[in-house]
Design a protein around this motif. Structure first.
Motif, PDB file in Angstrom:
ATOM      1  N   ALA A   1      22.776   3.891 -24.283  1.00 42.77           N
ATOM      2  CA  ALA A   1      21.822   4.176 -25.358  1.00 42.77           C
ATOM      3  C   ALA A   1      20.519   3.414 -25.179  1.00 42.77           C
ATOM      4  CB  ALA A   1      22.447   3.847 -26.714  1.00 42.77           C
ATOM      5  N   LEU A   2      20.578   2.226 -24.599  1.00 48.67           N
ATOM      6  CA  LEU A   2      19.354   1.447 -24.403  1.00 48.67           C
ATOM      7  C   LEU A   2      18.422   2.111 -23.402  1.00 48.67           C
ATOM      8  CD1 LEU A   2      18.470  -1.292 -25.700  1.00 48.67           C
ATOM      9  CD2 LEU A   2      20.871  -0.783 -26.010  1.00 48.67           C
ATOM     10  N   ASP A   3      18.978   2.823 -22.426  1.00 51.37           N
ATOM     11  CA  ASP A   3      18.121   3.544 -21.482  1.00 51.37           C
ATOM     12  C   ASP A   3      17.258   4.562 -22.222  1.00 51.37           C
ATOM     13  OD1 ASP A   3      18.949   2.288 -19.046  1.00 51.37           O
ATOM     14  OD2 ASP A   3      20.807   3.459 -19.131  1.00 51.37           O
ATOM     15  N   ALA A   4      17.848   5.268 -23.180  1.00 51.14           N
ATOM     16  CA  ALA A   4      17.082   6.252 -23.953  1.00 51.14           C
ATOM     17  C   ALA A   4      16.020   5.571 -24.811  1.00 51.14           C
ATOM     18  CB  ALA A   4      18.032   7.080 -24.832  1.00 51.14           C
ATOM     19  N   ILE A   5      16.375   4.472 -25.434  1.00 49.50           N
ATOM     20  CA  ILE A   5      15.426   3.734 -26.271  1.00 49.50           C
ATOM     21  C   ILE A   5      14.261   3.226 -25.424  1.00 49.50           C
ATOM     22  CG2 ILE A   5      15.131   1.615 -27.642  1.00 49.50           C
ATOM     23  CD1 ILE A   5      18.070   2.124 -28.625  1.00 49.50           C
ATOM     24  N   VAL A   6      14.567   2.639 -24.275  1.00 47.10           N
ATOM     25  CA  VAL A   6      13.526   2.134 -23.380  1.00 47.10           C
ATOM     26  C   VAL A   6      12.635   3.284 -22.920  1.00 47.10           C
ATOM     27  CG1 VAL A   6      13.135   1.160 -21.077  1.00 47.10           C
ATOM     28  CG2 VAL A   6      14.736   0.052 -22.646  1.00 47.10           C
ATOM     29  N   GLY A   7      13.243   4.414 -22.594  1.00 48.22           N
ATOM     30  CA  GLY A   7      12.448   5.575 -22.174  1.00 48.22           C
ATOM     31  C   GLY A   7      11.474   6.024 -23.249  1.00 48.22           C
ATOM     32  N   GLN A   8      11.924   5.982 -24.487  1.00 47.57           N
ATOM     33  CA  GLN A   8      11.032   6.360 -25.593  1.00 47.57           C
ATOM     34  C   GLN A   8       9.877   5.371 -25.717  1.00 47.57           C
ATOM     35  OE1 GLN A   8      14.078   6.403 -28.584  1.00 47.57           O
ATOM     36  NE2 GLN A   8      14.214   8.648 -28.583  1.00 47.57           N
ATOM     37  N   TRP A   9      10.169   4.070 -25.609  1.00 49.80           N
ATOM     38  CA  TRP A   9       9.098   3.081 -25.691  1.00 49.80           C
ATOM     39  C   TRP A   9       8.145   3.203 -24.503  1.00 49.80           C
ATOM     40  CZ3 TRP A   9       7.401   1.268 -29.856  1.00 49.80           C
ATOM     41  CH2 TRP A   9       8.240   0.932 -30.900  1.00 49.80           C
ATOM     42  N   GLU A  10       8.686   3.463 -23.333  1.00 52.12           N
ATOM     43  CA  GLU A  10       7.816   3.637 -22.162  1.00 52.12           C
ATOM     44  C   GLU A  10       6.870   4.820 -22.363  1.00 52.12           C
ATOM     45  OE1 GLU A  10      10.853   3.901 -19.146  1.00 52.12           O
ATOM     46  OE2 GLU A  10      10.444   1.844 -18.468  1.00 52.12           O
ATOM     47  N   ARG A  11       7.375   5.863 -22.980  1.00 51.80           N
ATOM     48  CA  ARG A  11       6.552   7.041 -23.242  1.00 51.80           C
ATOM     49  C   ARG A  11       5.501   6.749 -24.314  1.00 51.80           C
ATOM     50  NH1 ARG A  11      10.185  10.490 -25.712  1.00 51.80           N
ATOM     51  NH2 ARG A  11       9.353   9.774 -27.686  1.00 51.80           N
ATOM     52  N   GLU A  12       5.931   6.105 -25.398  1.00 54.05           N
ATOM     53  CA  GLU A  12       5.043   5.891 -26.542  1.00 54.05           C
ATOM     54  C   GLU A  12       4.127   4.683 -26.391  1.00 54.05           C
ATOM     55  OE1 GLU A  12       4.688   8.039 -29.091  1.00 54.05           O
ATOM     56  OE2 GLU A  12       6.091   9.290 -27.961  1.00 54.05           O
ATOM     57  N   ARG A  13       4.588   3.664 -25.689  1.00 56.63           N
ATOM     58  CA  ARG A  13       3.787   2.448 -25.519  1.00 56.63           C
ATOM     59  C   ARG A  13       3.876   1.981 -24.065  1.00 56.63           C
ATOM     60  NH1 ARG A  13       2.418  -1.047 -29.681  1.00 56.63           N
ATOM     61  NH2 ARG A  13       1.223  -1.981 -27.986  1.00 56.63           N
ATOM     62  N   PRO A  14       3.247   2.699 -23.142  1.00 57.82           N
ATOM     63  CA  PRO A  14       3.324   2.324 -21.724  1.00 57.82           C
ATOM     64  C   PRO A  14       2.699   0.962 -21.432  1.00 57.82           C
ATOM     65  CG  PRO A  14       1.750   4.118 -22.048  1.00 57.82           C
ATOM     66  CD  PRO A  14       2.438   3.888 -23.367  1.00 57.82           C
ATOM     67  N   ASP A  15       1.974   0.425 -22.387  1.00 54.72           N
ATOM     68  CA  ASP A  15       1.362  -0.884 -22.204  1.00 54.72           C
ATOM     69  C   ASP A  15       2.361  -2.028 -22.393  1.00 54.72           C
ATOM     70  OD1 ASP A  15       1.259   0.135 -24.962  1.00 54.72           O
ATOM     71  OD2 ASP A  15       0.326  -1.801 -25.456  1.00 54.72           O
ATOM     72  N   LEU A  16       3.540  -1.744 -22.929  1.00 56.60           N
ATOM     73  CA  LEU A  16       4.550  -2.777 -23.176  1.00 56.60           C
ATOM     74  C   LEU A  16       5.577  -2.809 -22.051  1.00 56.60           C
ATOM     75  CD1 LEU A  16       5.301  -2.188 -26.970  1.00 56.60           C
ATOM     76  CD2 LEU A  16       3.804  -3.912 -25.944  1.00 56.60           C
ATOM     77  N   ASP A  17       6.086  -3.984 -21.755  1.00 58.97           N
ATOM     78  CA  ASP A  17       7.169  -4.137 -20.790  1.00 58.97           C
ATOM     79  C   ASP A  17       8.483  -4.118 -21.572  1.00 58.97           C
ATOM     80  OD1 ASP A  17       9.023  -4.837 -18.876  1.00 58.97           O
ATOM     81  OD2 ASP A  17       8.300  -6.894 -18.645  1.00 58.97           O
ATOM     82  N   PRO A  18       9.296  -3.062 -21.462  1.00 61.39           N
ATOM     83  CA  PRO A  18      10.514  -2.951 -22.265  1.00 61.39           C
ATOM     84  C   PRO A  18      11.727  -3.663 -21.673  1.00 61.39           C
ATOM     85  CG  PRO A  18      10.222  -0.966 -20.989  1.00 61.39           C
ATOM     86  CD  PRO A  18       9.028  -1.854 -20.689  1.00 61.39           C
ATOM     87  N   VAL A  19      11.583  -4.317 -20.531  1.00 64.82           N
ATOM     88  CA  VAL A  19      12.741  -4.949 -19.892  1.00 64.82           C
ATOM     89  C   VAL A  19      13.395  -5.993 -20.803  1.00 64.82           C
ATOM     90  CG1 VAL A  19      13.521  -6.355 -17.934  1.00 64.82           C
ATOM     91  CG2 VAL A  19      12.001  -4.394 -17.557  1.00 64.82           C
ATOM     92  N   PRO A  20      12.632  -6.915 -21.434  1.00 61.71           N
ATOM     93  CA  PRO A  20      13.295  -7.872 -22.328  1.00 61.71           C
ATOM     94  C   PRO A  20      13.999  -7.177 -23.504  1.00 61.71           C
ATOM     95  CG  PRO A  20      11.094  -8.643 -21.788  1.00 61.71           C
ATOM     96  CD  PRO A  20      11.200  -7.236 -21.276  1.00 61.71           C
ATOM     97  N   MET A  21      13.398  -6.112 -24.021  1.00 59.73           N
ATOM     98  CA  MET A  21      14.008  -5.356 -25.113  1.00 59.73           C
ATOM     99  C   MET A  21      15.350  -4.774 -24.663  1.00 59.73           C
ATOM    100  SD  MET A  21      12.548  -1.954 -27.017  1.00 59.73           S
ATOM    101  CE  MET A  21      10.994  -2.720 -27.406  1.00 59.73           C
ATOM    102  N   ALA A  22      15.375  -4.211 -23.462  1.00 61.98           N
ATOM    103  CA  ALA A  22      16.615  -3.632 -22.948  1.00 61.98           C
ATOM    104  C   ALA A  22      17.676  -4.706 -22.730  1.00 61.98           C
ATOM    105  CB  ALA A  22      16.337  -2.874 -21.649  1.00 61.98           C
ATOM    106  N   LEU A  23      17.279  -5.822 -22.141  1.00 64.31           N
ATOM    107  CA  LEU A  23      18.217  -6.903 -21.864  1.00 64.31           C
ATOM    108  C   LEU A  23      18.816  -7.466 -23.149  1.00 64.31           C
ATOM    109  CD1 LEU A  23      19.585  -8.934 -19.992  1.00 64.31           C
ATOM    110  CD2 LEU A  23      17.508 -10.311 -20.135  1.00 64.31           C
ATOM    111  N   LEU A  24      17.944  -7.840 -24.085  1.00 66.25           N
ATOM    112  CA  LEU A  24      18.441  -8.437 -25.328  1.00 66.25           C
ATOM    113  C   LEU A  24      19.159  -7.402 -26.194  1.00 66.25           C
ATOM    114  CD1 LEU A  24      15.505 -10.878 -26.068  1.00 66.25           C
ATOM    115  CD2 LEU A  24      17.742 -11.384 -25.075  1.00 66.25           C
ATOM    116  N   GLY A  25      18.720  -6.160 -26.141  1.00 60.96           N
ATOM    117  CA  GLY A  25      19.431  -5.098 -26.850  1.00 60.96           C
ATOM    118  C   GLY A  25      20.847  -4.934 -26.332  1.00 60.96           C
ATOM    119  N   ARG A  26      21.001  -4.988 -25.019  1.00 59.60           N
ATOM    120  CA  ARG A  26      22.346  -4.883 -24.429  1.00 59.60           C
ATOM    121  C   ARG A  26      23.203  -6.092 -24.790  1.00 59.60           C
ATOM    122  NH1 ARG A  26      19.433  -2.131 -20.204  1.00 59.60           N
ATOM    123  NH2 ARG A  26      20.206   0.017 -20.183  1.00 59.60           N
TER     124      ARG A  26
END
Length: 175
Positions: free
Chosen positions: A14-39
């Motif tokens: 599920a985090l892959d989908a969430i990260v993909g949405q953030w990458e699409r909507e906010r490409p200026d943000l690095d979602p890696v910490p979000m994915a790591l801490l979310g997991r």
């Protein structure tokens, strides 16, 4: 090929989908910490639920298991002060008192006055408490082994080392 709503491609979560949405909507943000801490957070919830099932088989909650386990691993005479318990379990002395009260009513621990300090109390594992925690910790370790069985022994060591490093390097939580 598009996937059905609610389904994910193999090897994703599920985090892959969430990260993909953030990458699409906010490409200026690095979602890696979000994915790591979310997991880590989701994993905590999953593990907590599965650990509590085992504790419950022995009539214990996580807190009671922690008190009994802390006393047991302290070695003979399986006795600690409330302060030592609190420090070892990383909870407040009030939380320890509530847990010890419940365990004392169940006959799993006892309290006695510390020698040379009439105000000091020692909490001691009873024989019944020791027998119970020995059975419970055996089931707990087997459950934990089962929970991490999706990783090789080498992967478990690597992940444990990385999580230790993250724990030791975690900055103060306050911004």
């Amino acid at each position: 090929m598009p996937t059905a709503p609610g389904s994910r491609p193999p090897g994703t979560d599920a985090l892959d989908a969430i990260v993909g949405q953030w990458e699409r909507e906010r490409p200026d943000l690095d979602p890696v910490p979000m994915a790591l801490l979310g997991r880590i957070t989701r994993l905590y919830w999953m593990v907590d639920e599965r650990l509590n099932l085992v504790f419950g088989r022995f009539g214990l909650g996580r807190g009671e298991f922690d008190v009994l386990g802390t006393l047991r691993r302290s070695g003979p005479p399986f006795e600690l002060t409330a302060g030592e318990l609190s420090g070892s379990m990383m909870v407040t002395s009030g939380a320890v008192t509530k847990r010890v009260d419940r365990l004392e009513r169940a006959g799993l621990v006892g309290r006695r006055t510390a020698e040379g300090d009439a105000r000091g109390r020692l909490i001691r594992l009873t024989e019944e408490g020791r027998e119970l925690i020995d059975r419970a910790v055996t089931a707990h370790v087997e459950n934990e082994r089962r929970l991490v069985s999706g990783l090789t022994a080498e992967e478990q060591e690597t992940l444990s080392g990385l999580l230790r490093r993250l724990t030791l390097t975690m900055p103060d939580a306050r911004p």
